[in-house]
Design a protein around this motif. Structure first.
Motif, PDB file in Angstrom:
ATOM      1  N   VAL A  93       0.845  -1.189   0.000  1.00 23.36           N
ATOM      2  CA  VAL A  93       0.000   0.000   0.000  1.00 23.36           C
ATOM      3  C   VAL A  93       0.881   1.240   0.000  1.00 23.36           C
ATOM      4  O   VAL A  93       1.821   1.332   0.806  1.00 23.36           O
ATOM      5  N   PRO A  94       0.624   2.203  -0.891  1.00 22.45           N
ATOM      6  CA  PRO A  94       1.472   3.399  -0.947  1.00 22.45           C
ATOM      7  C   PRO A  94       1.255   4.303   0.268  1.00 22.45           C
ATOM      8  O   PRO A  94       0.324   4.115   1.055  1.00 22.45           O
ATOM      9  N   LYS A  95       2.125   5.288   0.376  1.00 22.11           N
ATOM     10  CA  LYS A  95       2.075   6.200   1.516  1.00 22.11           C
ATOM     11  C   LYS A  95       1.233   7.448   1.230  1.00 22.11           C
ATOM     12  O   LYS A  95       1.177   8.366   2.047  1.00 22.11           O
ATOM     13  N   THR A  96       0.584   7.476   0.088  1.00 22.59           N
ATOM     14  CA  THR A  96      -0.302   8.581  -0.261  1.00 22.59           C
ATOM     15  C   THR A  96      -1.651   8.411   0.436  1.00 22.59           C
ATOM     16  O   THR A  96      -1.978   7.317   0.905  1.00 22.59           O
ATOM     17  N   PRO A  97      -2.458   9.466   0.504  1.00 22.73           N
ATOM     18  CA  PRO A  97      -3.759   9.356   1.179  1.00 22.73           C
ATOM     19  C   PRO A  97      -4.686   8.368   0.460  1.00 22.73           C
ATOM     20  O   PRO A  97      -4.698   8.310  -0.774  1.00 22.73           O
ATOM     21  N   PRO A  98      -5.456   7.593   1.187  1.00 19.69           N
ATOM     22  CA  PRO A  98      -6.415   6.674   0.563  1.00 19.69           C
ATOM     23  C   PRO A  98      -7.653   7.432   0.072  1.00 19.69           C
ATOM     24  O   PRO A  98      -7.821   8.602   0.414  1.00 19.69           O
ATOM     25  N   PRO A  99      -8.499   6.734  -0.724  1.00 16.95           N
ATOM     26  CA  PRO A  99      -8.381   5.350  -1.180  1.00 16.95           C
ATOM     27  C   PRO A  99      -7.359   5.216  -2.306  1.00 16.95           C
ATOM     28  O   PRO A  99      -7.205   6.123  -3.126  1.00 16.95           O
ATOM     29  N   HIS A 100      -6.669   4.079  -2.341  1.00 14.28           N
ATOM     30  CA  HIS A 100      -5.559   3.891  -3.261  1.00 14.28           C
ATOM     31  C   HIS A 100      -6.003   3.149  -4.523  1.00 14.28           C
ATOM     32  O   HIS A 100      -6.640   2.098  -4.431  1.00 14.28           O
ATOM     33  N   PRO A 101      -5.656   3.655  -5.707  1.00 14.87           N
ATOM     34  CA  PRO A 101      -5.875   2.868  -6.924  1.00 14.87           C
ATOM     35  C   PRO A 101      -4.974   1.630  -6.902  1.00 14.87           C
ATOM     36  O   PRO A 101      -3.968   1.597  -6.196  1.00 14.87           O
ATOM     37  N   VAL A 102      -5.350   0.629  -7.688  1.00 13.44           N
ATOM     38  CA  VAL A 102      -4.735  -0.696  -7.561  1.00 13.44           C
ATOM     39  C   VAL A 102      -4.156  -1.171  -8.890  1.00 13.44           C
ATOM     40  O   VAL A 102      -4.799  -1.029  -9.939  1.00 13.44           O
ATOM     41  N   VAL A 103      -2.967  -1.742  -8.836  1.00 16.41           N
ATOM     42  CA  VAL A 103      -2.434  -2.522  -9.951  1.00 16.41           C
ATOM     43  C   VAL A 103      -2.390  -3.985  -9.528  1.00 16.41           C
ATOM     44  O   VAL A 103      -1.719  -4.332  -8.536  1.00 16.41           O
ATOM     45  N   ILE A 104      -3.126  -4.827 -10.222  1.00 12.55           N
ATOM     46  CA  ILE A 104      -3.051  -6.271 -10.016  1.00 12.55           C
ATOM     47  C   ILE A 104      -1.874  -6.772 -10.850  1.00 12.55           C
ATOM     48  O   ILE A 104      -1.854  -6.610 -12.076  1.00 12.55           O
ATOM     49  N   VAL A 105      -0.878  -7.351 -10.200  1.00 12.65           N
ATOM     50  CA  VAL A 105       0.359  -7.784 -10.854  1.00 12.65           C
ATOM     51  C   VAL A 105       0.335  -9.303 -10.990  1.00 12.65           C
ATOM     52  O   VAL A 105       0.119 -10.013 -10.001  1.00 12.65           O
TER      53      VAL A 105
END
Length: 328
Positions: A93-105
């Motif tokens: 999870v990134p350190k930016t404010p949520p909600p976080h966009p997602v990359v499914i790898v």
């Protein structure tokens, strides 16, 4: 990094020593122990390790060090999407404010079980640094319960798990990019287009539609892959038959067979790739465009099969551009 050798199968002393030391350990085996005698397949050491790598020859030591480096750089939480040990993904999870966009790898390895999600660690860490939550998927592979239709069902189940994942980890389920490399590229593009499957095909009726699909040297046409012998019979092993024996499987599992996907796509491929021919991506991009899809193709000069998943390579900026900036 430890190769316990014959101690693997009975030495609880090694297990206890690793468990008592507060540092992560990776277990390595040069040979493919899962395809040797039954007694060699069981490890009492593995539960004290964060990962086990086997069947990659001496390069397994390098992969192990890479895994530990990326684990130190950005720890993850493993989140299950099913009951099998391989139905899991590593969430960063990134350190930016949520909600976080997602990359499914989704990793490659020609669907074979010696290759696991650790090969996409560095890519996942870099994308998380750029503001994406990354879910680095594992799935059942050929030789360990995978292949047709289990592998496809796993990817479908992981995609359908995203709304629950989003609720539990403050992610944005409406901003999902699916990215895959090699055989993982086939799975990523298939996941983006599986809404076009018939009701009796695995993975139809998806709950999540990605906003973009990124294929890195993807296997887009399984019949062509079988004809060209990619992965030394990997396609036939994955689908459990030749094209002549079961052409419907080749069609249902091929991104080419699902066109138009109805999802924007970016294909990135190196012109020096000796694992998956660049001609496959050229043919796929042409077919996708003719079918009416929004597709971009990036052919990278002097780039091999693996450089495009290495953030330290000259090829990586093209991948970052393909994924795009996280939505504001």
């Amino acid at each position: 990094v430890i190769n316990p050798g014959a101690l693997t199968h009975y030495s609880y002393a090694v297990h206890d020593a690793l468990a008592a030391v507060d540092v992560p350990a990776v277990e390595v085996h040069i040979s493919n122990v899962r395809e040797r005698e039954e007694w060699r397949r069981h490890s009492v050491v593995a539960p004290a390790c964060v990962h086990t790598i086997y069947g990659r020859g001496i390069s397994g030591y390098r992969w192990s060090i890479r895994h530990l480096v990326e684990l130190a750089a950005w720890p993850f939480t493993s989140v299950a999407y099913g009951s099998d040990d391989d139905q899991v993904g590593d969430l960063r999870v990134p350190k930016t404010p949520p909600p976080h966009p997602v990359v499914i790898v989704i990793h490659g390895g020609f669907w074979r079980h010696a290759w696991t999600r650790d090969i996409m660690d560095a890519a996942a860490v870099d994308l998380s640094r750029r503001g994406w939550a990354t879910w680095n998927l594992e799935y059942r592979r050929v030789g360990l319960g995978g292949g047709w239709p289990a592998t496809l069902n796993d990817v479908a189940a992981a995609m359908d798990h995203v709304p629950r994942l989003a609720d539990e980890h403050d992610l944005d389920a409406s901003s999902v990019v699916v990215l895959g490399h090699s055989a993982g590229g086939q799975l990523a593009l298939w996941a983006a287009g599986r809404h076009r499957l018939r009701g009796d095909d695995p993975g139809h009726n998806p709950k999540v539609r990605p906003i973009r699909a990124v294929g890195l040297a993807p296997v887009t046409d399984l019949a062509a892959g079988a004809r060209d012998g990619i992965g030394r019979g990997a396609v036939e092993d994955f689908l459990r038959r030749t094209p002549a024996e079961g052409p419907d499987r080749y069609e249902a599992a091929s991104p080419t067979g699902l066109l138009p996907l109805g999802v924007p796509q970016v294909i990135v491929h190196g012109d020096a790739d000796d694992e998956v021919p660049v001609s496959m991506s050229l043919a796929y991009a042409d077919a996708a465009a003719v079918a009416g899809d929004d597709v971009r193709l990036k052919i990278l000069e002097d780039t091999d099969h693996y450089s495009i998943i290495e953030p330290r390579s000259a090829a990586w900026p093209a991948v970052v551009d393909a994924v795009g900036a996280p939505p504001a």
